[in-house]
Design a protein around this motif. Sequence first.
Motif, PDB file in Angstrom:
ATOM      1  N   UNK A   1       0.784  -1.229   0.000  1.00  0.00           N
ATOM      2  CA  UNK A   1       0.000   0.000   0.000  1.00  0.00           C
ATOM      3  C   UNK A   1       0.817   1.281   0.000  1.00  0.00           C
ATOM      4  N   UNK A   2       2.146   1.190  -0.044  1.00  0.00           N
ATOM      5  CA  UNK A   2       2.979   2.401  -0.009  1.00  0.00           C
ATOM      6  C   UNK A   2       2.829   3.206  -1.292  1.00  0.00           C
ATOM      7  N   UNK A   3       2.911   4.519  -1.163  1.00  0.00           N
ATOM      8  CA  UNK A   3       2.833   5.407  -2.326  1.00  0.00           C
ATOM      9  C   UNK A   3       3.555   6.698  -2.011  1.00  0.00           C
ATOM     10  N   UNK A   4       3.562   7.644  -2.942  1.00  0.00           N
ATOM     11  CA  UNK A   4       4.237   8.923  -2.760  1.00  0.00           C
ATOM     12  C   UNK A   4       3.592   9.746  -1.642  1.00  0.00           C
ATOM     13  N   UNK A   5       4.403  10.592  -1.013  1.00  0.00           N
ATOM     14  CA  UNK A   5       3.883  11.552  -0.040  1.00  0.00           C
ATOM     15  C   UNK A   5       2.925  12.492  -0.772  1.00  0.00           C
ATOM     16  N   UNK A   6       1.899  12.923  -0.080  1.00  0.00           N
ATOM     17  CA  UNK A   6       0.986  13.907  -0.669  1.00  0.00           C
ATOM     18  C   UNK A   6       1.704  15.242  -0.822  1.00  0.00           C
TER      19      UNK A   6
END
Length: 129
Positions: free
Chosen positions: A48-53
């Motif tokens: 579920x990891x993704x870029x920082x907002x």
Amino acid sequence: MFSVTCNAAGTAWESAGDAIAKVECSVTGGNCKTCAENLITITKTGAGAKDMASDVTDKTGACAVRTFTCTGDMANIEVFTAAGPFGTVTDGGTGTATLEVTCNANGSGWEAAGDVVTKSRYIFVDFSI
């Protein structure tokens, strides 16, 4: 402000009757505002990891402040120091997790709660799927 005036003979600069031979400029507090961005590694590992907002650095105060923001259902930010895992910032049910770090006085690292942060990992867990 410190003021000097030329004496009557024109031979020296004076302040309160004392000849001023030397002045020096100095700065206290170190290079707070110059912490390098790459002192914190941002990783995207884990399910579920993704870029920082967002990743914003504010240099308007005495020391730079960097704010990481992650958004999503049950968002959290895992924080690491050189010694390993430091803690997790959770969204508290709001959908937004925020980590704020401050450049230390000598400009050598970003700190949270007095510890130098070396890595930040954004984990996004979505249980609505």
